[in-house]
Design a protein around this motif. Sequence first.
Motif, short mmCIF file in Angstrom:
data_model
loop_
_atom_site.label_atom_id
_atom_site.label_comp_id
_atom_site.label_asym_id
_atom_site.label_seq_id
_atom_site.Cartn_x
_atom_site.Cartn_y
_atom_site.Cartn_z
N SER A 101 0.86 -1.18 0.00
CA SER A 101 0.00 0.00 0.00
C SER A 101 0.90 1.23 0.00
O SER A 101 2.07 1.17 0.39
CB SER A 101 -0.90 0.01 1.24
N ALA A 102 0.35 2.36 -0.45
CA ALA A 102 1.11 3.61 -0.45
C ALA A 102 0.16 4.78 -0.55
O ALA A 102 -0.93 4.67 -1.11
CB ALA A 102 2.13 3.65 -1.58
N LYS A 103 0.60 5.91 0.02
CA LYS A 103 -0.16 7.15 -0.05
C LYS A 103 0.54 8.12 -0.98
O LYS A 103 1.77 8.19 -1.02
CB LYS A 103 -0.30 7.73 1.36
N SER A 111 -4.32 10.16 -2.53
CA SER A 111 -4.59 8.83 -3.05
C SER A 111 -3.93 7.77 -2.18
O SER A 111 -2.85 7.99 -1.62
CB SER A 111 -4.07 8.69 -4.50
N ILE A 112 -4.60 6.65 -2.04
CA ILE A 112 -4.05 5.48 -1.36
C ILE A 112 -4.41 4.26 -2.20
O ILE A 112 -5.56 4.10 -2.61
CB ILE A 112 -4.62 5.31 0.06
N PHE A 113 -3.42 3.40 -2.49
CA PHE A 113 -3.75 2.14 -3.14
C PHE A 113 -3.51 1.01 -2.15
O PHE A 113 -2.67 1.12 -1.25
CB PHE A 113 -2.94 1.93 -4.42
N TYR A 114 -4.25 -0.07 -2.32
CA TYR A 114 -4.08 -1.27 -1.49
C TYR A 114 -4.04 -2.46 -2.43
O TYR A 114 -4.88 -2.59 -3.33
CB TYR A 114 -5.23 -1.38 -0.49
N SER A 115 -3.05 -3.31 -2.23
CA SER A 115 -2.81 -4.41 -3.16
C SER A 115 -3.73 -5.61 -2.91
O SER A 115 -3.74 -6.19 -1.82
CB SER A 115 -1.35 -4.86 -3.04
N GLU A 142 -1.29 4.24 6.52
CA GLU A 142 -1.42 5.16 5.37
C GLU A 142 -2.23 6.41 5.72
O GLU A 142 -1.90 7.51 5.27
CB GLU A 142 -2.05 4.43 4.18
N LEU A 143 -3.27 6.27 6.53
CA LEU A 143 -4.06 7.44 6.91
C LEU A 143 -3.30 8.35 7.86
O LEU A 143 -3.56 9.55 7.90
CB LEU A 143 -5.39 7.01 7.53
N THR A 144 -2.33 7.78 8.59
CA THR A 144 -1.47 8.65 9.41
C THR A 144 -0.70 9.59 8.50
O THR A 144 -0.53 10.78 8.81
CB THR A 144 -0.49 7.81 10.25
N HIS A 145 -0.25 9.09 7.35
CA HIS A 145 0.45 9.95 6.39
C HIS A 145 -0.45 11.09 5.89
O HIS A 145 0.04 12.16 5.52
CB HIS A 145 0.93 9.14 5.20
N VAL A 146 -1.74 10.85 5.87
CA VAL A 146 -2.67 11.89 5.42
C VAL A 146 -2.77 13.00 6.44
O VAL A 146 -2.85 14.19 6.10
CB VAL A 146 -4.07 11.29 5.15
N ILE A 167 8.45 10.48 9.62
CA ILE A 167 7.18 10.24 8.93
C ILE A 167 6.77 8.77 9.03
O ILE A 167 5.63 8.45 9.42
CB ILE A 167 7.27 10.67 7.45
N GLU A 168 7.67 7.87 8.68
CA GLU A 168 7.33 6.44 8.70
C GLU A 168 7.26 5.89 10.12
O GLU A 168 6.43 5.02 10.41
CB GLU A 168 8.35 5.66 7.87
N GLY A 169 8.11 6.41 11.00
CA GLY A 169 8.07 5.95 12.39
C GLY A 169 6.78 6.35 13.08
O GLY A 169 6.19 5.56 13.83
N MET A 170 6.31 7.58 12.84
CA MET A 170 5.06 8.03 13.42
C MET A 170 3.88 7.22 12.90
O MET A 170 2.94 6.89 13.63
CB MET A 170 4.84 9.52 13.14
N ALA A 171 3.92 6.88 11.61
CA ALA A 171 2.82 6.11 11.02
C ALA A 171 2.71 4.74 11.68
O ALA A 171 1.61 4.25 11.98
CB ALA A 171 3.03 5.96 9.52
N ASP A 172 3.86 4.10 11.95
CA ASP A 172 3.80 2.81 12.64
C ASP A 172 3.50 2.99 14.12
O ASP A 172 2.88 2.12 14.75
CB ASP A 172 5.12 2.06 12.44
N ALA A 173 3.93 4.12 14.72
CA ALA A 173 3.61 4.36 16.13
C ALA A 173 2.10 4.49 16.33
O ALA A 173 1.54 3.98 17.30
CB ALA A 173 4.32 5.63 16.62
N VAL A 174 1.44 5.17 15.39
CA VAL A 174 -0.02 5.29 15.46
C VAL A 174 -0.66 3.92 15.27
O VAL A 174 -1.62 3.56 15.98
CB VAL A 174 -0.53 6.28 14.39
N ARG A 175 -0.14 3.15 14.35
CA ARG A 175 -0.67 1.80 14.13
C ARG A 175 -0.53 0.95 15.39
O ARG A 175 -1.44 0.20 15.76
CB ARG A 175 0.07 1.13 12.95
N ILE A 176 0.60 1.08 16.08
CA ILE A 176 0.82 0.34 17.32
C ILE A 176 -0.14 0.81 18.40
O ILE A 176 -0.77 0.00 19.09
CB ILE A 176 2.29 0.52 17.79
#
Length: 261
Positions: A101-103, A111-115, A142-146, A167-176
Amino acid sequence: MMKRKATLLVAALLMGAMATNAIERDTHRRAWNHHLQQIVFEDKDQGSRGSNIYHAIVPDPDGYIRRVARQVMRTLYYSPKDSLPMCRSLHYTLRDDPGISAKGGNSKQTSIFYSTRHVAKAFGDGDTAKVDFETRGVLLHELTHVYQLEPKGIGHYGQNPTVTTFIEGMADAVRIACDGFHDGDRPKGGHYTRGYRYTGYFLDWLRRTYRADFLKRLNYSTRVVIPWNWDDALSYALGQPANAEALWTMYMQAMGEKTHR
């Protein structure tokens, strides 16, 4: 008779309170939803195994995406009145892709795609709950990136490793923080500058160890720490002088690991 009237009165009051709470919840939900105005859902791989599995677990993509978006916003901000970005249009696409997936895009056209290939792979053992868990987790990231804010004064994503890591660390921190990873998904070793889960689990440990609103404050640090850097940002987020390397050493010790990069 008096007892029956009293019972009816209590029942009426409870029903009124429940109705009021429902109205307040709906008003609050709409306030968050204001920051995600339009969702355009497109399935470019209709009829495929991955597409069929996705639609089985997500019968209402619009409602599903909005629910996850509200979780992300509540994790990054205190209130819908905070200075969170406005997403005017989100184009969410299912497609056959070797990635996950990517934003992309900007606040006006995101835009966000999901495979669907990834969906089918996640369903390899026939576990629908596993696919649902993974789909929500990927969407949280991905929505954290938004909605996350970005560091200023040090370049941009892909140009400066510090920006990319944040950017990527925060996105996974929110997911966690939103229970989007399984127990055992924390990577061992590494360093907080490696991004993604390495950074994410470190930031979540700081949230759990020091203050519940840590991620909100770290997100907002991008507005007050300019040029942005880890030491000053962590000091702002924790409300006390902080050194990233020292905190990382403490985190590694808490995890029962040796400090190394």
